[in-house]
Structures are given as C-alpha cells and as structure tokens.
Design a protein around this motif. Structure first.
Motif, mmCIF file in Angstrom:
data_model
loop_
_atom_site.group_PDB
_atom_site.id
_atom_site.type_symbol
_atom_site.label_atom_id
_atom_site.label_comp_id
_atom_site.label_asym_id
_atom_site.label_seq_id
_atom_site.Cartn_x
_atom_site.Cartn_y
_atom_site.Cartn_z
ATOM 1 N N GLY A 125 0.827 -1.200 0.000
ATOM 2 C CA GLY A 125 0.000 0.000 0.000
ATOM 3 C C GLY A 125 0.857 1.242 0.000
ATOM 4 O O GLY A 125 2.068 1.196 -0.184
ATOM 5 N N PHE A 126 0.207 2.401 0.189
ATOM 6 C CA PHE A 126 0.932 3.662 0.282
ATOM 7 C C PHE A 126 0.148 4.597 1.194
ATOM 8 O O PHE A 126 -1.060 4.445 1.387
ATOM 9 N N ASP A 127 0.860 5.559 1.748
ATOM 10 C CA ASP A 127 0.199 6.526 2.628
ATOM 11 C C ASP A 127 0.676 7.946 2.372
ATOM 12 O O ASP A 127 0.421 8.846 3.168
ATOM 13 N N SER A 128 1.383 8.156 1.263
ATOM 14 C CA SER A 128 1.920 9.484 0.974
ATOM 15 C C SER A 128 2.095 9.652 -0.527
ATOM 16 O O SER A 128 2.269 8.677 -1.260
ATOM 17 N N LEU A 129 2.039 10.908 -0.960
ATOM 18 C CA LEU A 129 2.345 11.253 -2.350
ATOM 19 C C LEU A 129 3.605 12.111 -2.429
ATOM 20 O O LEU A 129 3.894 12.694 -3.465
ATOM 21 N N ASN A 130 4.317 12.162 -1.321
ATOM 22 C CA ASN A 130 5.589 12.890 -1.264
ATOM 23 C C ASN A 130 6.731 11.880 -1.322
ATOM 24 O O ASN A 130 7.035 11.224 -0.319
ATOM 25 N N PRO A 131 7.384 11.720 -2.476
ATOM 26 C CA PRO A 131 8.425 10.694 -2.600
ATOM 27 C C PRO A 131 9.720 11.024 -1.867
ATOM 28 O O PRO A 131 10.642 10.217 -1.866
ATOM 29 N N PHE A 132 9.790 12.185 -1.228
ATOM 30 C CA PHE A 132 11.017 12.599 -0.560
ATOM 31 C C PHE A 132 10.922 12.492 0.956
ATOM 32 O O PHE A 132 11.828 12.919 1.664
ATOM 33 N N SER A 133 9.853 11.900 1.452
ATOM 34 C CA SER A 133 9.710 11.669 2.880
ATOM 35 C C SER A 133 10.203 10.265 3.210
ATOM 36 O O SER A 133 9.742 9.290 2.627
ATOM 37 N N VAL A 134 11.148 10.162 4.142
ATOM 38 C CA VAL A 134 11.644 8.831 4.518
ATOM 39 C C VAL A 134 10.653 8.118 5.418
ATOM 40 O O VAL A 134 10.751 6.903 5.625
ATOM 41 N N ARG A 135 9.659 8.841 5.940
ATOM 42 C CA ARG A 135 8.699 8.221 6.853
ATOM 43 C C ARG A 135 7.473 7.682 6.124
ATOM 44 O O ARG A 135 6.791 6.804 6.631
ATOM 45 N N GLY A 136 7.193 8.194 4.963
ATOM 46 C CA GLY A 136 6.008 7.754 4.250
ATOM 47 C C GLY A 136 6.304 6.699 3.201
ATOM 48 O O GLY A 136 7.458 6.451 2.849
ATOM 49 N N GLU A 156 -3.201 -0.438 -9.006
ATOM 50 C CA GLU A 156 -4.120 -1.028 -8.029
ATOM 51 C C GLU A 156 -3.299 -1.863 -7.046
ATOM 52 O O GLU A 156 -2.395 -2.588 -7.450
ATOM 53 N N TRP A 157 -3.615 -1.759 -5.748
ATOM 54 C CA TRP A 157 -2.881 -2.484 -4.724
ATOM 55 C C TRP A 157 -3.650 -3.724 -4.276
ATOM 56 O O TRP A 157 -4.876 -3.708 -4.173
ATOM 57 N N PHE A 158 -2.891 -4.798 -4.015
ATOM 58 C CA PHE A 158 -3.473 -6.061 -3.580
ATOM 59 C C PHE A 158 -2.766 -6.539 -2.321
ATOM 60 O O PHE A 158 -1.635 -6.151 -2.034
ATOM 61 N N ARG A 159 -3.446 -7.412 -1.577
ATOM 62 C CA ARG A 159 -2.923 -7.808 -0.268
ATOM 63 C C ARG A 159 -1.661 -8.652 -0.375
ATOM 64 O O ARG A 159 -0.820 -8.635 0.529
ATOM 65 N N ASP A 160 -1.524 -9.440 -1.458
ATOM 66 C CA ASP A 160 -0.347 -10.287 -1.605
ATOM 67 C C ASP A 160 -0.137 -10.625 -3.075
ATOM 68 O O ASP A 160 -0.932 -10.235 -3.948
ATOM 69 N N GLY A 161 0.927 -11.373 -3.358
ATOM 70 C CA GLY A 161 1.278 -11.689 -4.731
ATOM 71 C C GLY A 161 0.263 -12.555 -5.436
ATOM 72 O O GLY A 161 0.034 -12.410 -6.647
ATOM 73 N N GLN A 162 -0.394 -13.479 -4.709
ATOM 74 C CA GLN A 162 -1.387 -14.338 -5.347
ATOM 75 C C GLN A 162 -2.603 -13.530 -5.788
ATOM 76 O O GLN A 162 -3.128 -13.728 -6.888
ATOM 77 N N ALA A 163 -3.059 -12.623 -4.927
ATOM 78 C CA ALA A 163 -4.177 -11.765 -5.306
ATOM 79 C C ALA A 163 -3.813 -10.891 -6.510
ATOM 80 O O ALA A 163 -4.644 -10.637 -7.394
ATOM 81 N N HIS A 164 -2.575 -10.446 -6.534
ATOM 82 C CA HIS A 164 -2.071 -9.656 -7.652
ATOM 83 C C HIS A 164 -2.166 -10.458 -8.960
ATOM 84 O O HIS A 164 -2.658 -9.980 -9.988
ATOM 85 N N PHE A 165 -1.693 -11.706 -8.914
ATOM 86 C CA PHE A 165 -1.745 -12.570 -10.097
ATOM 87 C C PHE A 165 -3.183 -12.847 -10.523
ATOM 88 O O PHE A 165 -3.513 -12.807 -11.723
#
Length: 615
Positions: free
Chosen positions: A77-88, A266-275
């Motif tokens: 997943g993701f929680d930020s749109l700032n690619p320069f934050s080491v925390r996000g 699109e984000w998925f919970r794991d690799g199998q769901a992704h496939f």
C-alpha cells in the motif's frame, strides 16, 4: 552486439530546436569563456553517444500513438504522495512520472545526461563546478515558469531535509547561486566527477513556502512532469493523468514517451491476489517472478483467447545483490566467521531446483553478470586501492575472487557445507550444549528474520530447517508494509531480505548503500551496517575516476571488498524479465540494454485499440 560497456549507457536525447528534431547544443567539448566544457550532454566518462540529429530515444517510437490507459498492480500500500519523505510510503510512479529533473537519462549508456529542464550545461574540466541554463519554455503543471529560484529552493530544501542521497549531495556543495538570466552555478567543495551528474538529476519542484519535505503528505507536489496525480486512495489505487499542456512533449528527450492518457496502479494484499487480478483482466501487466508458473500456469482463458500475451525481455544489467542481509551492528553477525557459516547453510541448489525449476543463476558477486565484477587476484590500480587495507580484509581477499559455497547439487542435504559451517561456528566460540548452540556465556544462538512479503517464507523455511541441524534457532516473521519499512529504516532487525539493483555506472548511491555513515544514520540502504575502510576507499576511487580503466578498477575493488565481507547470503538473478501483458499494449522492437527497467515500462509503451502480434 556492441561492447557491453557502451550498450549499458543511459541515454536521454538533448534539447531540440523548433519542433524538436535536432539537439540544441552543437557538440561535445566546446570551450567556454571560463575554460569549462559546454556540451549537449554530460557523460561520466567519454563523450555522449547521441548525435544532434536524434529525434527520440533509440528505444522509443517518435510517432507512437497516444491515448488509452494501462493499469499496473502492486502489493502492500501507500500513505503518501511525497516521494522525498523517509517516513512515508509513496508509489514510485509518482516520482517517475510527475517530477522532471534538470537533465534526463536514457538506459542505453552507462551514465550520460541530456538536457531537459536545463537546455545547456557547462562544467569545469575537473568537474569542480557546473553551470546550468534553464530552458525558458519549461513550465510546471500549473502553468508557472520554472525559474532559477525554484531550482535553488529545491536543492536547498531536499539537501537540508530530504532523504540521505540529497543530503549527501548538499554536503558536497560550497556555493549555489544564480549566475545570469535563467542560469545557476554550483561550486563543489572538492572536485567530484559524478557530483555534476547527480546534480543534473535533481528533481525540480515549485517553490512552496512552509513545505515540510520530510513529512508524508497526500497533497501532490507541484512539478513539471508528463503526468499529474488525478486520484489517489491510500492503500488502494493511484491514477496519473497525462498533462495535456506538458511543455517538453516535443523534445527528443520526451518524444515517443508518456503516450498513455492514464497510468493506474491497483494495490493487492499479496502476490497471489495480484496474479489473480491479472487473470481476471483487472490489471494489464504482471511481472512473473516464478519461472515454474511462467512455464505451466498461463493456460487460463485470457491468454488462450489472445487478450493477453507473454514476453521475455532480456537485459545486460549487473545482477545486483539480493539475499538475506546480516545486520552486522548486532552480535553474533559482527563476526565474519558466523556470517560465513550461515552462508554455507543456505542450500541454493535445492531451493532453486525445488521452487524455481532450476531457472535462476546464483549471484556470485555484487556486479555479477557484468564487466564490473572482480576476477582472480587484485592487480594494478585495483590492488593499489585495496592494498592499504590488506590487514583488515579477510585473508585471501587480494589473491583470489570471492566465490559462493561449493554447490550442493550432488549433496541434496548439503551435509558437506553444514559440516564446514559447524567447524566455523565452533571456531567462533559456539558449541552445542543442552540441545542448542551456545556461546561461552551459555546464551543460545537465536535470531529473527524480518520479512515484508509472505512469498519469502518459502525461501527462508528450508534455511531455518538447515540452521536447526546446527543448533541455531531462527524464526521468520512477516509484517505489514508500514512496519516493515519503519523497521528497515531504523535497522531494527537481525536479518532481512533485501535487493539492491546496481547499474553499470555505480557512483554516489554506493555511499547510500554501503557507506559508514549508514551504520548509525537511519533511512539509508546500508541495511547490513557495512563499516569498512576498504569499501570507503573503493567508493572514493570510483567517484574520482577520470578514465574508464580507473573507473573499472575502482568498481572491481568495491565488488571485491563487499563480496569478501560476506554481508549478504546471496540468492539469485535472472538474465530476463518475464512479463504478461494485455495484448493491446505495445512497445518498440528496439530494447534498451537495461531491458525491463526504469524508463521503459510504461514510458515508451502505447495502447492499440485491438490485440496485435508481440513486437
């Protein structure tokens, strides 16, 4: 095929005149009034490959059709749109597609930059300073012009509060100032051949007062890239929309790229769901990491009716390093004998045959699969770099190339290597007592392996079983993406799985990966806690190298020092990428040397209205 040294350069065409069919600067090596060099491109070594008549990147189709959408998938997943934050946690697509840099690179030269936001660059012969002249046409996505003030603000903001790589660049700058209309000049505190190129890759943001660049944020940064963020649902989906007013669309550096109207993730919970999402047609691209499934598991309906196709994309990039990382900040992994013993316990041949049908090649060095891999005894300039540290390097490091443990192909239970591992552990003070391996104080040898993906469990499971035969108690724990990233940033683990992608133009990023500052400074990629004077000297030599021979010798020295340090239990690499893709998505037949890598998918792809033959 051209020599790999030339093929693996990074191209980005230079700025064009008029409709963008020819480059802006006449040629390489023109002298300036200050005695510097003014070129249409800037190469780490030698001259840029592209001539002034290039219309587009050699692996882009200048007249590619525009339109359509491509949907990618990802896990976590993701929680930020700032690619320069080491925390996000920010989707990499945000940085790649919405933020342009001063200059641009292509993946067909080792390290060469061509103009983008900056239309000209001048450097001192020793690269002690660089002067960039901005293209007056450059615009941010809100229509505002890109100014020298924006560039200087970005440089200072990222240098003072951004990720370690930017702080490292900032530490090398003694002065940065406006130098005439539309130009800036940066002086480095010491000559550094790569620093000017790293500066050329500076992402340029619009000046925004009060912005905390270190803080995660769901407000997109204003920049000048080909796309803008159209929609974002944290942890679920991201949509990037092509900017119809993108100012650089007719430049050779950008012609034939950014062809899709939308890029979705699109984000998925794991690799199998992704496939499964690819099988169902919910996403358009799937990178297959399982060679057995690639061979046997693609007989589903979407493939058989021709709505999707498979492609193997070759590459000539170095293997990089991928494997189980020892955190040498912690005992007992601060003892190289222990690290060697546990490396012997990893049965690569059995895992490769059982899990992957024998499809992969074991990594034998950090720059394996390339001319930068060290071989035999250190000689000439390579030996000169490492000789002062001979007493600190492992015995034999200067006399022979490092090699992984003997193959266990004829010994499925790996007994020969386990016996050798047991001897090393005993030498390091570990003996079996009361059913466990213990040190002199009676403490049991136990540690944890931190995992960020459930698929990694099947790799470490056999390794844990092998360790148990030695009396070592190891446990694996898979955590969510946020916790995984936070613990890696703080080096809060005993062992972790990591992958470092390496190029044929290693440079300043090597300090981020292996530099001793990362032993204590959080947020670097020195997860192993490498603290080696030999590694530091090799990186110094790499950055100071003026010719290709010196550069290669320094890379060999770095590869040797890291490999002999046994900081990672190496896994494997694959000389091809396996991708399954919607039949309507196409790419040019000419591939970059780096193959399926940064700057290729979906940068030079396009969508056709109906299924077509593979390119």
């Amino acid at each position: 095929m051209r020599d790999i040294r030339l093929q693996c350069k990074l191209y980005l065409p230079a700025l064009a005149l008029g409709a963008g069919l020819i480059f802006a600067i006449a040629g390489a090596g023109a002298a300036t009034a200050e005695g510097g060099d003014q070129t249409y491109g800037l190469a780490m070594h030698g001259a840029p490959d592209l001539d002034r008549g290039a219309a587009a990147l050699p692996y882009a189709r200048a007249d590619a059709p525009a339109g359509g959408t491509a949907t990618f998938g990802a896990t976590g997943g993701f929680d930020s749109l700032n690619p320069f934050s080491v925390r996000g946690r920010t989707p990499p697509e945000v940085r790649a597609h919405t933020i342009d840099s001063l200059m641009a690179r292509s993946w067909d030269e080792p390290f060469t930059l061509y103009p983008l936001i900056a239309e000209r660059v001048e450097t001192a012969p020793d690269r002690s300073w660089a002067r960039f002249t901005l293209n007056p046409a450059a615009r941010f996505s809100d229509g505002a012009p890109v100014t020298v003030d924006d560039v200087l603000w970005t440089l200072r903001t990222l240098g003072e509060g951004g990720p370690p790589g930017f702080r490292n660049l900032w530490s090398k700058i003694s002065e940065a100032r406006e130098d005439g209309p539309g130009a800036l000049r940066v002086t480095f505190s010491a000559p550094d051949r790569e620093a000017a190129l790293i500066l050329g890759l500076l992402p340029v943001l619009k000046r925004t007062e009060g912005l905390d660049i270190a803080a995660p944020s769901l407000t997109p940064l204003v920049a000048s890239g080909r796309y803008v963020v159209a929609d974002a649902e944290p942890g679920r989906s991201l949509t990037l929309r092509r900017d119809p007013g993108y100012w650089a669309r007719n430049l050779p550096a950008r012609r034939g790229t950014g062809n899709l109207d939308q890029i979705r993730v699109e984000w998925f919970r794991d690799g199998q769901a992704h496939f499964e999402a690819f099988r169902a047609g919910a996403i358009d691209i799937f990178r297959e990491g399982d060679p057995q499934r690639w061979a046997e598991g693609y007989g589903f309906e979407r493939m058989t009716r021709g709505a999707a196709r498979k492609a193997e994309i070759p590459h000539g990039r170095p293997s990089g390093m991928y494997g189980l990382v020892f955190n040498t900040r912690r005992a007992p992994f601060d003892d190289i004998r222990v690290r060697r013993a546990l490396t012997l316990a990893f049965n690569f041949e059995w895992i490769n045959a059982t899990l992957h049908g024998g499809a992969y090649r074991r990594i034998t060095a950090y720059f394996d699969n390339s001319p930068l891999r060290h071989e035999g005894a250190a000689e000439g300039r390579e030996r000169e770099i490492l000789a002062p540290f001979a007493a600190e390097l492992p015995e034999g490091a200067l006399e022979d190339a490092w090699a992984p443990p003997p193959a266990a192909a004829d010994d499925a239970r790996n007994r020969r290597n386990l016996r050798a591992a047991s001897r090393l552990l005993e030498e390091a003070g570990w003996t079996v007592r009361d059913g466990a391996l213990r040190d002199a104080a009676g403490r049991a040898f136990a540690f944890g392996i931190l995992l960020g993906a459930s698929e990694e469990e099947r790799i470490v499971g056999p390794f844990i079983d092998a360790l148990a035969t030695l009396g070592v108690s190891a446990t694996a724990r898979t955590v969510d993406a946020a916790q995984y990233q936070a613990r890696r940033n703080d080096y809060d683990f005993d062992m972790v799985v990591n992958r470092w992608g390496l190029s044929l133009s290693p440079g300043a990023e090597q300090r981020l990966y292996w530099g001793r500052d990362g032993v204590k400074t959080p947020g670097t990629r020195n997860y192993a806690g490498v603290d080696s004077p030999a590694v530091e000297a090799a990186i110094d030599a790499l950055l100071a190298a003026e010719g290709e021979d010196d550069f290669r010798a320094a890379a060999h020295a770095l590869d040797r020092a890291l490999s002999w340090g046994v900081y990672v239990i190496p896994f494997w690499f694959d000389p091809v990428s396996r991708i399954a893709v919607d039949a309507g998505l196409r790419w040019p037949g000419r591939l970059p040397l780096y193959g399926d890598f940064i700057g290729w998918a979906p940068d030079v792809w396009w969508r056709e209205p109906a299924a077509a033959d593979a390119p």
